[in-house]
Design a protein around this motif. Structure first.
Motif, PDB file in Angstrom:
ATOM      1  N   THR A  38       0.871  -1.176   0.000  1.00 53.06           N
ATOM      2  CA  THR A  38       0.000   0.000   0.000  1.00 53.06           C
ATOM      3  C   THR A  38       0.907   1.225   0.000  1.00 53.06           C
ATOM      4  O   THR A  38       2.131   1.097   0.025  1.00 53.06           O
ATOM      5  N   TRP A  42      -2.002   6.281  -2.087  1.00 57.97           N
ATOM      6  CA  TRP A  42      -3.262   5.555  -2.314  1.00 57.97           C
ATOM      7  C   TRP A  42      -4.237   5.853  -1.181  1.00 57.97           C
ATOM      8  O   TRP A  42      -5.408   6.163  -1.417  1.00 57.97           O
ATOM      9  N   ARG A  46      -7.792   7.902  -1.795  1.00 54.70           N
ATOM     10  CA  ARG A  46      -9.079   7.175  -1.718  1.00 54.70           C
ATOM     11  C   ARG A  46      -9.854   7.444  -0.443  1.00 54.70           C
ATOM     12  O   ARG A  46     -11.050   7.158  -0.389  1.00 54.70           O
ATOM     13  N   ARG A 161      -5.389  -5.318   2.871  1.00 57.52           N
ATOM     14  CA  ARG A 161      -5.148  -3.877   2.689  1.00 57.52           C
ATOM     15  C   ARG A 161      -6.425  -3.099   2.408  1.00 57.52           C
ATOM     16  O   ARG A 161      -6.446  -1.874   2.511  1.00 57.52           O
ATOM     17  N   MET A 218     -15.342  -6.224   4.585  1.00 53.28           N
ATOM     18  CA  MET A 218     -16.169  -5.158   4.026  1.00 53.28           C
ATOM     19  C   MET A 218     -16.163  -5.170   2.507  1.00 53.28           C
ATOM     20  O   MET A 218     -15.123  -5.361   1.881  1.00 53.28           O
ATOM     21  N   GLY A 220     -16.270  -2.543   0.233  1.00 55.86           N
ATOM     22  CA  GLY A 220     -16.087  -1.097   0.327  1.00 55.86           C
ATOM     23  C   GLY A 220     -17.016  -0.295  -0.572  1.00 55.86           C
ATOM     24  O   GLY A 220     -17.592   0.712  -0.149  1.00 55.86           O
ATOM     25  N   GLN A 221     -17.198  -0.755  -1.805  1.00 56.98           N
ATOM     26  CA  GLN A 221     -18.012   0.038  -2.735  1.00 56.98           C
ATOM     27  C   GLN A 221     -19.487   0.007  -2.357  1.00 56.98           C
ATOM     28  O   GLN A 221     -20.186   1.022  -2.479  1.00 56.98           O
ATOM     29  N   ASN A 258     -14.494   8.308   5.607  1.00 58.28           N
ATOM     30  CA  ASN A 258     -13.806   8.535   4.339  1.00 58.28           C
ATOM     31  C   ASN A 258     -14.134   9.962   3.890  1.00 58.28           C
ATOM     32  O   ASN A 258     -15.294  10.356   3.855  1.00 58.28           O
TER      33      ASN A 258
HETATM   34  C1  LIG Z   1     -12.482   1.032   0.837  1.00 56.91           C
HETATM   35  C2  LIG Z   1     -12.389   2.105  -0.235  1.00 56.91           C
HETATM   36  C3  LIG Z   1     -11.465   3.213   0.240  1.00 56.91           C
HETATM   37  C4  LIG Z   1     -11.782   1.466  -1.470  1.00 56.91           C
HETATM   38  O1  LIG Z   1     -11.703   2.412  -2.506  1.00 56.91           O
HETATM   39  P1  LIG Z   1     -12.203   2.061  -3.953  1.00 56.91           P
HETATM   40  O2  LIG Z   1     -11.966   3.259  -4.752  1.00 56.91           O
HETATM   41  O3  LIG Z   1     -13.592   1.515  -3.862  1.00 56.91           O
HETATM   42  O4  LIG Z   1     -11.142   0.952  -4.349  1.00 56.91           O
HETATM   43  P2  LIG Z   1     -11.378  -0.556  -4.826  1.00 56.91           P
HETATM   44  O5  LIG Z   1     -11.835  -1.406  -3.678  1.00 56.91           O
HETATM   45  O6  LIG Z   1     -12.214  -0.560  -6.067  1.00 56.91           O
HETATM   46  O7  LIG Z   1      -9.917  -0.969  -5.192  1.00 56.91           O
HETATM   47  C5  LIG Z   1      -9.232  -0.354  -6.265  1.00 56.91           C
HETATM   48  C6  LIG Z   1      -7.860  -0.973  -6.363  1.00 56.91           C
HETATM   49  O8  LIG Z   1      -7.079  -0.539  -5.241  1.00 56.91           O
HETATM   50  C7  LIG Z   1      -6.520  -1.679  -4.604  1.00 56.91           C
HETATM   51  N1  LIG Z   1      -6.413  -1.394  -3.163  1.00 56.91           N
HETATM   52  C8  LIG Z   1      -7.336  -1.627  -2.212  1.00 56.91           C
HETATM   53  N2  LIG Z   1      -6.862  -1.237  -1.017  1.00 56.91           N
HETATM   54  C9  LIG Z   1      -5.616  -0.762  -1.246  1.00 56.91           C
HETATM   55  C10 LIG Z   1      -4.636  -0.205  -0.407  1.00 56.91           C
HETATM   56  N3  LIG Z   1      -4.806  -0.060   0.924  1.00 56.91           N
HETATM   57  N4  LIG Z   1      -3.485   0.202  -0.971  1.00 56.91           N
HETATM   58  C11 LIG Z   1      -3.276   0.084  -2.291  1.00 56.91           C
HETATM   59  N5  LIG Z   1      -4.181  -0.443  -3.122  1.00 56.91           N
HETATM   60  C12 LIG Z   1      -5.341  -0.844  -2.607  1.00 56.91           C
HETATM   61  C13 LIG Z   1      -7.480  -2.803  -4.910  1.00 56.91           C
HETATM   62  O9  LIG Z   1      -6.846  -4.051  -4.782  1.00 56.91           O
HETATM   63  C14 LIG Z   1      -7.868  -2.477  -6.325  1.00 56.91           C
HETATM   64  O10 LIG Z   1      -6.863  -2.935  -7.169  1.00 56.91           O
HETATM   65  P3  LIG Z   1      -7.240  -3.686  -8.553  1.00 56.91           P
HETATM   66  O11 LIG Z   1      -8.007  -2.645  -9.343  1.00 56.91           O
HETATM   67  O12 LIG Z   1      -5.921  -4.045  -9.094  1.00 56.91           O
HETATM   68  O13 LIG Z   1      -8.101  -4.844  -8.138  1.00 56.91           O
HETATM   69  C15 LIG Z   1     -13.783   2.685  -0.586  1.00 56.91           C
HETATM   70  O14 LIG Z   1     -14.555   1.719  -1.240  1.00 56.91           O
HETATM   71  C16 LIG Z   1     -14.499   3.168   0.620  1.00 56.91           C
HETATM   72  O15 LIG Z   1     -14.078   4.114   1.257  1.00 56.91           O
HETATM   73  N6  LIG Z   1     -15.634   2.559   0.967  1.00 56.91           N
HETATM   74  C17 LIG Z   1     -16.354   2.898   2.144  1.00 56.91           C
HETATM   75  C18 LIG Z   1     -15.670   2.276   3.292  1.00 56.91           C
HETATM   76  C19 LIG Z   1     -16.109   2.787   4.604  1.00 56.91           C
HETATM   77  O16 LIG Z   1     -16.232   3.958   4.779  1.00 56.91           O
HETATM   78  N7  LIG Z   1     -16.340   1.878   5.547  1.00 56.91           N
HETATM   79  C20 LIG Z   1     -16.700   2.171   6.867  1.00 56.91           C
HETATM   80  C21 LIG Z   1     -18.123   2.592   6.902  1.00 56.91           C
HETATM   81  S1  LIG Z   1     -18.640   2.656   8.546  1.00 56.91           S
END
Ligand SMILES: CC(C)(COP(=O)(O)OP(=O)(O)OC[C@H]1O[C@@H](n2cnc3c(N)ncnc32)[C@H](O)[C@@H]1OP(=O)(O)O)[C@@H](O)C(=O)NCCC(=O)NCCS
Length: 328
Positions: A38, A42, A46, A161, A218, A220-221, A258
């Motif tokens: 990570t 990133w 995000r 991660r 989780m 996430g999306q 987030n």
């Molecule tokens: C979790 C969250 C940050 C992920 O962001 P996202 O833009 O949806 O990212 P994705 O899950 O689609 O992952 C995109 C890529 O990043 C990668 N990735 C995920 N976590 C990573 C990390 N910590 N570091 C680097 N890369 C990471 C994934 O493996 C994926 O790679 P790929 O495209 O090669 O498969 C986002 O979905 C989110 O914030 N969701 C809400 C979560 C939340 O608030 N939860 C608590 C609520 S109470």
């Protein structure tokens, strides 16, 4: 007989974070030793998170909660003999039982009243606050401690991660007291158990062993989409129910999960970024502790003042969500 006071008002707040700060770079270096990749870039892009506080292995939720609660009591100018209700929101309790609220009660030398935990994950504080408000308005309590406290680092899978970079540990607390003036002016809570699968820690203790998966998982999306829709509707509903306009709100204190969710929400509701309290960059997601920690931060730095109208919002596992409107 003494007449009931019709309102419940926040008269003090406190917050406590464990001493160890873990920056994104620290975390990335630690995860690299496990082969988990990570980066600071990133995580910031995000989530908006720059650092989190992580408790030592022997620090329990009650220890963080006790510090935050004592600070809130000092702020309100009350002593142990005044508290007749403790409601503590957590998903990482010290034990299966007794409740963490009971442990905090003993730590603070409180000898009277009720003490219990509520479990609504990241919505826990708004659930607890709404419950305490109802207790006070019904005349069952006069002075409540409402606490959100977590050691979420205990339920994170440090090889995943997608989740382990998002959370931190901490505690926040408020004192809620019976009052002649408002107070909590509105609240509304929701749950949709059919969505339990998108955010959970599904393990259990059975026959003296952990059965199933003890770690937080989780989608996430799915959580992201559900959170923005649920919270924007909840904000509109609580305002309509309370006879106030969104434009009357002085401060929005949303759950700190987030920055993208927070910004999206503020934009959708037409609440200017200057009115939104943000601590996710410093604290990460501390689950039930996030709203009271953010509220305490903005009270102590002088942003939230007496008389201000504050919208607090929680959202999380269950799926659960809700809003509380408070006149400070
Ligand atoms: C979790 C969250 C940050 C992920 O962001 P996202 O833009 O949806 O990212 P994705 O899950 O689609 O992952 C995109 C890529 O990043 C990668 N990735 C995920 N976590 C990573 C990390 N910590 N570091 C680097 N890369 C990471 C994934 O493996 C994926 O790679 P790929 O495209 O090669 O498969 C986002 O979905 C989110 O914030 N969701 C809400 C979560 C939340 O608030 N939860 C608590 C609520 S109470």
């Amino acid at each position: 007989m003494e007449a009931n006071m019709p309102f419940a008002k926040i008269t003090g707040s406190g917050g406590y974070l464990p001493p160890r700060v873990v920056t994104n770079n620290d975390l990335a270096a630690e995860l690299a030793t496990r082969g988990v990749e990570t980066s600071d870039e990133w995580i910031i892009e995000r989530t908006g998170i720059r650092q989190r506080y992580i408790a030592d292995a022997d620090t329990r939720t009650s220890a963080l909660a006790t510090r935050a609660a004592q600070m809130a009591m000092d702020d309100a100018g009350i002593s142990a003999g005044d508290v007749d209700l403790i409601i503590l929101a957590t998903s990482t309790p010290d034990f299966i039982f007794p409740s963490t609220a009971c442990i905090v009660q003993a730590n603070l030398g409180i000898r009277q009243g009720a003490a219990f935990d509520v479990q609504a994950v990241c919505s826990g504080f708004v659930y607890a606050l709404t419950t305490a408000d109802a207790f006070i308005k019904a005349g069952h309590a006069k002075t409540a401690l409402v606490i959100g406290a977590e050691v979420f680092s205990n339920i994170l899978d440090w090889n995943d991660r997608k989740t382990c970079v998002l959370f931190g540990d901490g505690a926040g607390a408020i004192v809620l007291q019976a009052s002649d003036a408002p107070g909590i002016v509105g609240a509304e809570l929701h749950a949709d158990g059919s969505q339990a699968g998108i955010l959970n820690a599904s393990g259990n203790v059975c026959g003296g062993k952990v059965v199933g998966d003890p770690f937080l998982r989780m989608d996430g999306q799915a959580v992201f989409k559900m959170a923005v829709n649920a919270l924007s509707k909840s904000a509109q509903d609580v305002c309509a129910k309370s006879g106030v306009q969104l434009s009357d709100i002085d401060w929005m204190v949303p759950h700190q999960a987030n920055i993208r969710i927070i910004n999206f929400l503020g934009k959708k509701l037409g609440i200017a970024p200057e009115k939104v309290v943000v601590t996710v960059d410093q604290h990460a997601n501390t689950s039930a502790a996030s709203v009271p920690l953010a509220l305490n931060t903005a009270r102590r730095d002088g942003r939230i003042k007496s008389g201000d109208l504050v919208l607090m919002q929680g959202v999380g596992g269950g799926f659960t969500w809700g809003s509380v409107l408070a006149r400070m």
